[in-house]
Design a protein around this motif. Structure first.
Motif, PDB file in Angstrom:
ATOM      1  N   GLU A  88      62.195  48.958  18.092  1.00  0.00           N
ATOM      2  CA  GLU A  88      61.792  47.825  18.736  1.00  0.00           C
ATOM      3  C   GLU A  88      62.658  46.724  18.066  1.00  0.00           C
ATOM      4  O   GLU A  88      62.899  45.566  18.636  1.00  0.00           O
ATOM      5  N   ILE A  89      62.471  46.695  16.791  1.00  0.00           N
ATOM      6  CA  ILE A  89      63.306  45.680  15.878  1.00  0.00           C
ATOM      7  C   ILE A  89      64.597  45.736  16.173  1.00  0.00           C
ATOM      8  O   ILE A  89      65.441  44.544  16.198  1.00  0.00           O
ATOM      9  N   ARG A 132      66.253  46.326  19.165  1.00  0.00           N
ATOM     10  CA  ARG A 132      66.286  46.073  20.400  1.00  0.00           C
ATOM     11  C   ARG A 132      66.297  44.343  20.411  1.00  0.00           C
ATOM     12  O   ARG A 132      66.838  43.482  20.960  1.00  0.00           O
ATOM     13  N   VAL A 133      65.237  43.669  19.314  1.00  0.00           N
ATOM     14  CA  VAL A 133      65.112  42.490  19.338  1.00  0.00           C
ATOM     15  C   VAL A 133      66.421  41.591  18.836  1.00  0.00           C
ATOM     16  O   VAL A 133      66.728  40.717  19.271  1.00  0.00           O
ATOM     17  N   HIS A 134      67.263  42.408  17.817  1.00  0.00           N
ATOM     18  CA  HIS A 134      68.324  41.712  17.370  1.00  0.00           C
ATOM     19  C   HIS A 134      69.455  42.144  18.546  1.00  0.00           C
ATOM     20  O   HIS A 134      69.976  41.109  18.772  1.00  0.00           O
ATOM     21  N   ILE A 141      67.547  35.563  13.569  1.00  0.00           N
ATOM     22  CA  ILE A 141      66.820  36.001  14.754  1.00  0.00           C
ATOM     23  C   ILE A 141      65.216  35.774  14.693  1.00  0.00           C
ATOM     24  O   ILE A 141      64.670  35.942  13.712  1.00  0.00           O
ATOM     25  N   LYS A 142      64.657  35.281  15.824  1.00  0.00           N
ATOM     26  CA  LYS A 142      63.204  35.081  15.611  1.00  0.00           C
ATOM     27  C   LYS A 142      62.457  36.354  15.794  1.00  0.00           C
ATOM     28  O   LYS A 142      62.588  36.999  16.930  1.00  0.00           O
ATOM     29  N   ILE A 143      61.547  36.605  15.210  1.00  0.00           N
ATOM     30  CA  ILE A 143      61.073  37.859  15.206  1.00  0.00           C
ATOM     31  C   ILE A 143      59.281  37.704  15.174  1.00  0.00           C
ATOM     32  O   ILE A 143      58.845  36.950  14.081  1.00  0.00           O
ATOM     33  N   GLU A 144      58.810  38.081  16.273  1.00  0.00           N
ATOM     34  CA  GLU A 144      57.080  37.694  16.224  1.00  0.00           C
ATOM     35  C   GLU A 144      56.560  38.574  15.114  1.00  0.00           C
ATOM     36  O   GLU A 144      56.687  39.466  14.695  1.00  0.00           O
ATOM     37  N   LEU A 162      55.060  41.923  15.429  1.00  0.00           N
ATOM     38  CA  LEU A 162      56.317  42.913  15.396  1.00  0.00           C
ATOM     39  C   LEU A 162      56.182  43.254  14.169  1.00  0.00           C
ATOM     40  O   LEU A 162      56.646  44.683  13.447  1.00  0.00           O
ATOM     41  N   ASN A 211      69.190  42.375  21.606  1.00  0.00           N
ATOM     42  CA  ASN A 211      68.683  41.372  22.808  1.00  0.00           C
ATOM     43  C   ASN A 211      69.017  40.002  22.515  1.00  0.00           C
ATOM     44  O   ASN A 211      68.872  39.036  23.447  1.00  0.00           O
ATOM     45  N   HIS A 212      69.251  39.684  21.290  1.00  0.00           N
ATOM     46  CA  HIS A 212      69.147  38.208  21.142  1.00  0.00           C
ATOM     47  C   HIS A 212      70.538  37.706  21.758  1.00  0.00           C
ATOM     48  O   HIS A 212      71.531  38.421  21.771  1.00  0.00           O
TER      49      HIS A 212
END
Ligand code: BGC
Length: 737
Positions: free
Chosen positions: A380-381, A383-385, A440-443, A446, A387-388
């Motif tokens: 998941e982490i 993917r966040v990167h 990268i903004k990560i919630e 998460l 998808n940035h």
């Protein structure tokens, strides 16, 4: 070639044409840096020069061909120096020499050995160290490697090109003592130990004169005092007067062009250039050509052994990582699930920008390296990167440029010529500007989830640096951005709450601010910009498959502005130029911190290991013109490891002020198993203890302290030796004091 006979048969125009490079980019090897001129009638071929130091810089693609010409990207020099392993650096040099040979390059424009005077130096990544002994020895090892296969190496940039700001006009004002003991010393050692085929002058001025127009430097010091016999070239377009350059001691003006050649022919006709000097300079070029593989009829295979060299790039990378902190966080278990943060974890920076780029086929990122070893990464982490938008922009950009290239290649249009470097540079620049500095903004949710589900957090902080610009004392470069700090704090808070560890990986070209955030994390591993195999090397060190053994080749400041040279960086305007006084004089790096009791964040020579070493049995003897230091090093910890033994010397008080201590020798042990020991002997030439008093070298008489340790501030054994006063002239002949 009978050089004298060839010279006799050459006209003055032909001789001058040897002295002026061919201009533009080399035709024979696209993407090389320059070439000399051929004289067909005299059977003199043109020879090709290409950049390093991180690998052979040529275009990976060529017009009308679908073949590729990739080079291995080795770790940058700061990383090589961190290995303190001369054998590995020599192997890297040899591999680079082989690739040069296989691609038809006669002379490598590397290594660089300017001094890390400030942490912000834009090209520090392609220089070795703040210390002249470490720099000189590293450069010598590199040169020996390159030249062992019949390719020439070039020491650059001679001298005092220690910053990029205003590099084309800055006037470096420095005392002769500091010049000789620090800035020139690195070159002197490398020349003495490895006889490089060439030396490249620098862009800057030195005490009022461009280095490439400075007769004192190029003729008196380099030729007469040091007896250097190779060739001296300019940096590309350096200086402002080619006639002065030839008079001062330049043999080859690079990259050269027809206009310069015409000007020099005119100068000769008008009596401004002497035939004798022209002969001397042309002779050096002929000597270089006659040694070259091209002259010897070597035909490039264009098939270097990239696989074997990838292994060497890995070996060098893995030994250059420096473990700054480790509170029981590393090594990690092979079953650990990792929460991997930071764009640099997924697009790891392999090297710096500018002429020091090597166009490798791939770069293994940290994420890829870990996955190859079967490590589970929090998807998941990841993917966040991935998808940035910045990651997307970066990826699409490369795909687009590659497509343009492929299309144009099919139709064989001239544009190709320029595309490969554009692809590499733009991709890296896109990364630098859109990627690395953009967190990268990560919630929060998460991070909380990851802290519960994953076993460990790893955050990579990346920076990139390049030729032509110094690094900036701003957030996003020397300082962390607010977002990066916030990420570290949040991850630290959540993972520590769960009793889990946080590791920071520094993927950087030279130091960044560290004190404000280091307490939030449990381990810090500096991986520098370590070439194409970087991710594989990181995985092995994180997993404990390889024990880190790198040591800092620089002092890591607590406060940037505690670095003494920051007081004068980057110089001040003067008429239509800019000048910079090296006020700190000989007190560069640890020489300053140790002498004036300033505490750094991490000292010169520092680096942790997963094991422990015990030092014993120190013995010091004088043997002729050398001091011999012997001792025993034993691995007293739990796992295999290598240790860097460092010998510092503290001189007695004499007439001249001296640094508290100076590095005078070092040795990297073999891989020692637990309980295994190695006898170490390090020799210090007496002349290395000398200080420059304005006209000659003096080794003060008295009791010298020999300080042997694992870093400059972790001294394990101290011995004494009494030395009688000795003096040397500038050619190192003994003279009466
Ligand atoms: C750099 C040199 C390099 C040369 C040729 C110059 O701008 O300063 O380091 O070797 O270009 O590419």
């Amino acid at each position: 070639m009978n050089v004298d006979e060839t010279l006799n048969n050459a006209s003055i125009e032909e001789k001058l044409s040897l002295i002026v490079g061919g201009g533009g980019l080399p035709k024979k090897v696209p993407g090389g840096a320059g070439e000399t001129r051929a004289i067909d009638l005299l059977n003199i071929p043109s020879i090709v020069l290409a950049d390093g130091p991180a690998g052979v810089r040529i275009s990976p693609f060529r017009i009308g061909s679908l073949d590729t010409y990739y080079a291995t990207a080795f770790p940058n020099e700061i990383a090589l120096a961190s290995t303190w392993n001369l054998n590995i650096v020599e192997e890297v040099g040899k591999a680079i020499g082989e690739e040069a040979r296989d691609y038809g390059i006669d002379v490598m424009l590397s290594p660089g050995l300017n001094i890390h005077r400030i942490p912000l130096g834009g090209r520090n990544f392609e220089y070795f160290s703040e210390d002249p002994l470490l720099s000189g020895k590293m450069a010598a090892a590199y040169v020996k490697g390159v030249q062992s296969v019949g390719v020439g190496a070039t020491l650059k940039h001679f001298v005092a090109n220690d910053q990029e700001t205003n590099r084309l006009m800055i006037d470096i004002v420095v005392s002769e003592r500091a010049l000789r003991e620090i800035y020139l010393r690195a070159f002197e050692i490398a020349i003495e130990e490895s006889k490089p085929w060439a030396i490249m002058g620098s862009y800057n001025k030195l005490n009022g004169k461009y280095t490439v127009q400075n007769e004192w430097l190029l003729t008196k010091v380099l030729r007469e005092e040091w007896g250097y016999e190779g060739l001296v070239m300019t940096d590309w377009g350096a200086g402002d007067n080619q006639i002065e350059q030839i008079k001062a001691g330049i043999d080859l003006i690079m990259p050269g062009n027809d206009e310069i050649l015409k000007k020099l022919i005119e100068a000769y006709k008008n009596g401004l250039l002497d035939e004798k000097i022209i002969n001397e300079r042309a002779k050096k070029v002929l000597e270089l050509v006659s040694k070259s593989l091209t002259y010897k009829g070597h035909k490039p295979s264009n098939k270097p052994d990239l696989e074997a060299h990838a292994k060497i790039a890995y070996d060098a990378a893995v030994e250059g990582f420096v473990l700054l902190k480790n509170d029981n966080a590393l090594p990690i278990s092979k079953d650990a699930k990792v929460a991997l943060f930071g764009l640099g974890s997924y697009i790891t920076v392999k090297g710096g920008l500018g002429s020091g780029i090597a166009h490798s086929k791939y770069t293994i990122s940290i994420a890829e390296g870990l996955k190859e070893k079967g490590i589970k990464i929090d998807e998941e982490i990841e993917r966040v990167h991935k998808n940035h938008p910045y990651f997307e922009i970066f990826r699409n950009y490369i795909i687009l440029l590659k497509r343009i290239y492929e299309e144009s290649n099919k139709s064989n249009i001239e544009a190709h010529r320029f595309l490969p470097p554009i692809i590499e540079r733009s991709a890296t620049l896109a990364y630098a500007y859109f990627g690395v500095n953009t967190e990268i903004k990560i919630e929060d949710s998460l991070i909380e989830k990851a802290a519960k589900e994953d076993d460990i957090a790893i955050i990579t902080i990346s920076r990139i640096s390049g030729e032509g610009l110094d690094r900036m004392p701003i957030k996003g470069d020397y300082y962390l951005t607010d977002g990066e700090i916030e990420l570290i704090k949040k991850v630290s808070n959540e993972f520590r709450k769960q009793g889990k560890k946080v590791v920071v990986i520094l993927n950087i070209p030279s130091p960044i601010e560290i004190v404000s955030w280091r307490d939030y994390v449990d381990a810090i591993l500096v991986i520098w910009t370590s070439g194409q195999e970087v991710g594989r090397a990181v995985a092995d060190v994180l997993l404990g498959i390889v024990n880190p053994s790198g040591k800092l080749p620089i002092t890591w400041p607590k406060e940037l502005y505690e670095t003494p040279a920051m007081r004068t960086f980057p110089g001040v305007p003067k008429e239509n130029s800019q000048y910079l006084v090296y006020e700190e004089d000989i007190y560069v790096g640890y020489r300053y911190y140790d002498t004036f009791s300033v505490e750094p964040a991490y000292e010169f020579g520092y680096g942790l290991s997963y094991t422990k070493f015990d030092y014993s049995n120190l013995s010091i003897t004088k043997e002729g013109d050398k001091i011999k230091v012997s001792l025993k090093v034993k691995n007293v910890g739990q796992c295999d490891g290598k240790e860097v033994v460092q010998v510092y010397v503290r001189a007695p008080r004499g007439k001249l002020n001296k640094p508290f201590q100076e590095l005078k020798g070092f040795y990297k042990t073999k891989l020692l198993k637990p309980n295994e020991e190695e006898n170490v002997t390090i020799e210090i030439p007496m002349k290395h203890l000398a200080s420059f008093n304005g006209s000659s070298w003096v080794v003060e008489g008295g009791e010298y302290e020999i300080r042997v340790g694992s870093s400059s501030r972790d001294i394990r054994l101290i011995g004494k030796v009494t030395i009688e006063k000795v003096c040397f002239d500038v050619k190192w002949n003994k003279i009466s004091c």
